[in-house]
Motif scaffolding. Sequence first.
Motif, PDB file in Angstrom:
ATOM      1  N   UNK A   2       0.841  -1.255  -0.088  1.00 40.04           N
ATOM      2  CA  UNK A   2       0.040  -0.120   0.095  1.00 40.04           C
ATOM      3  C   UNK A   2       1.043   1.356  -0.027  1.00 40.04           C
ATOM      4  N   UNK A   3       0.261   2.286  -0.592  1.00 46.43           N
ATOM      5  CA  UNK A   3       1.084   3.622  -0.643  1.00 46.43           C
ATOM      6  C   UNK A   3       1.389   4.212   0.859  1.00 46.43           C
ATOM      7  N   UNK A   4       0.296   3.808   1.646  1.00 43.40           N
ATOM      8  CA  UNK A   4       0.392   4.365   2.936  1.00 43.40           C
ATOM      9  C   UNK A   4       1.646   3.923   3.849  1.00 43.40           C
ATOM     10  N   UNK A   5       2.362   2.757   3.326  1.00 48.89           N
ATOM     11  CA  UNK A   5       3.496   2.363   3.701  1.00 48.89           C
ATOM     12  C   UNK A   5       4.920   3.063   3.266  1.00 48.89           C
ATOM     13  N   UNK A   6       4.636   3.878   2.410  1.00 51.12           N
ATOM     14  CA  UNK A   6       5.885   4.695   1.909  1.00 51.12           C
ATOM     15  C   UNK A   6       6.235   5.712   3.086  1.00 51.12           C
ATOM     16  N   UNK A   7       7.531   6.149   3.215  1.00 50.16           N
ATOM     17  CA  UNK A   7       8.082   6.988   4.124  1.00 50.16           C
ATOM     18  C   UNK A   7       7.067   8.562   4.173  1.00 50.16           C
ATOM     19  N   UNK A   8       6.686   8.670   5.213  1.00 51.14           N
ATOM     20  CA  UNK A   8       5.896   9.959   5.300  1.00 51.14           C
ATOM     21  C   UNK A   8       6.509  11.244   4.536  1.00 51.14           C
ATOM     22  N   UNK A   9       7.668  11.219   4.647  1.00 48.69           N
ATOM     23  CA  UNK A   9       8.222  12.403   3.684  1.00 48.69           C
ATOM     24  C   UNK A   9       7.874  12.342   2.101  1.00 48.69           C
ATOM     25  N   UNK A  10       8.009  11.051   1.796  1.00 46.00           N
ATOM     26  CA  UNK A  10       7.741  10.685   0.142  1.00 46.00           C
ATOM     27  C   UNK A  10       6.284  10.975   0.035  1.00 46.00           C
ATOM     28  N   UNK A  11       5.354  10.402   1.053  1.00 52.11           N
ATOM     29  CA  UNK A  11       4.082  10.667   0.640  1.00 52.11           C
ATOM     30  C   UNK A  11       3.844  12.277   0.780  1.00 52.11           C
ATOM     31  N   UNK A  13       5.817  14.621   0.002  1.00 56.58           N
ATOM     32  CA  UNK A  13       6.195  15.262  -1.229  1.00 56.58           C
ATOM     33  C   UNK A  13       5.442  14.971  -2.463  1.00 56.58           C
ATOM     34  N   UNK A  14       4.786  13.695  -2.453  1.00 52.97           N
ATOM     35  CA  UNK A  14       4.052  13.375  -3.664  1.00 52.97           C
ATOM     36  C   UNK A  14       2.792  14.325  -3.687  1.00 52.97           C
ATOM     37  N   UNK A  15       1.947  14.385  -2.491  1.00 49.21           N
ATOM     38  CA  UNK A  15       0.868  15.162  -2.394  1.00 49.21           C
ATOM     39  C   UNK A  15       0.839  16.672  -2.488  1.00 49.21           C
ATOM     40  N   UNK A  16       2.255  17.109  -2.123  1.00 48.29           N
ATOM     41  CA  UNK A  16       2.773  18.463  -2.418  1.00 48.29           C
ATOM     42  C   UNK A  16       2.775  18.841  -3.785  1.00 48.29           C
ATOM     43  N   UNK A  17       3.336  17.762  -4.452  1.00 48.70           N
ATOM     44  CA  UNK A  17       3.622  17.860  -5.862  1.00 48.70           C
ATOM     45  C   UNK A  17       2.305  17.884  -6.454  1.00 48.70           C
ATOM     46  N   UNK A  18       1.092  16.923  -6.094  1.00 43.44           N
ATOM     47  CA  UNK A  18      -0.154  17.112  -7.002  1.00 43.44           C
ATOM     48  C   UNK A  18      -0.698  18.414  -6.695  1.00 43.44           C
ATOM     49  N   UNK A  19      -0.595  18.902  -5.560  1.00 48.02           N
ATOM     50  CA  UNK A  19      -1.350  20.123  -5.231  1.00 48.02           C
ATOM     51  C   UNK A  19      -0.497  21.282  -5.898  1.00 48.02           C
TER      52      UNK A  19
END
Length: 117
Positions: A2-11, A13-19
């Motif tokens: 699951x993507x929720x298992x990725x490191x918090x900083x990476x998640x 960062x990805x959500x910040x990029x989408x935003x």
Amino acid sequence: MGFDRLPLALRLGLYGLATAILLYMCLAPSTSLPNSHLWDKAEHAIAWAVLAAVGLVLFPGQPAAILVFTLTFGIAVEVLQGALPFGRDMDWKDWVADCVGVAAAFAVWFAICRLRP
């Protein structure tokens, strides 16, 4: 995995990029964006559905935070569109379309959660 298992900083960062991508698409002069030939309200609904869905996938344990963020972000975008001189207009109907997109993403997400064992 699951993507929720990725490191918090990476998640984050990805959500910040989408935003950031969505923010650019909403604030850039309309002449510098490709013409999608979609109804403006449909574009808003789709964009916010994607933003909400990405958030729910990356942070499945935080649906309330994703809901508050996406709806507040929609309001902020409309205020910025009205305040900045880039030829964009503030329109409360755009925020309603944002809400429809977020609601659609949440409906799909809750349906998927109910179907899981």
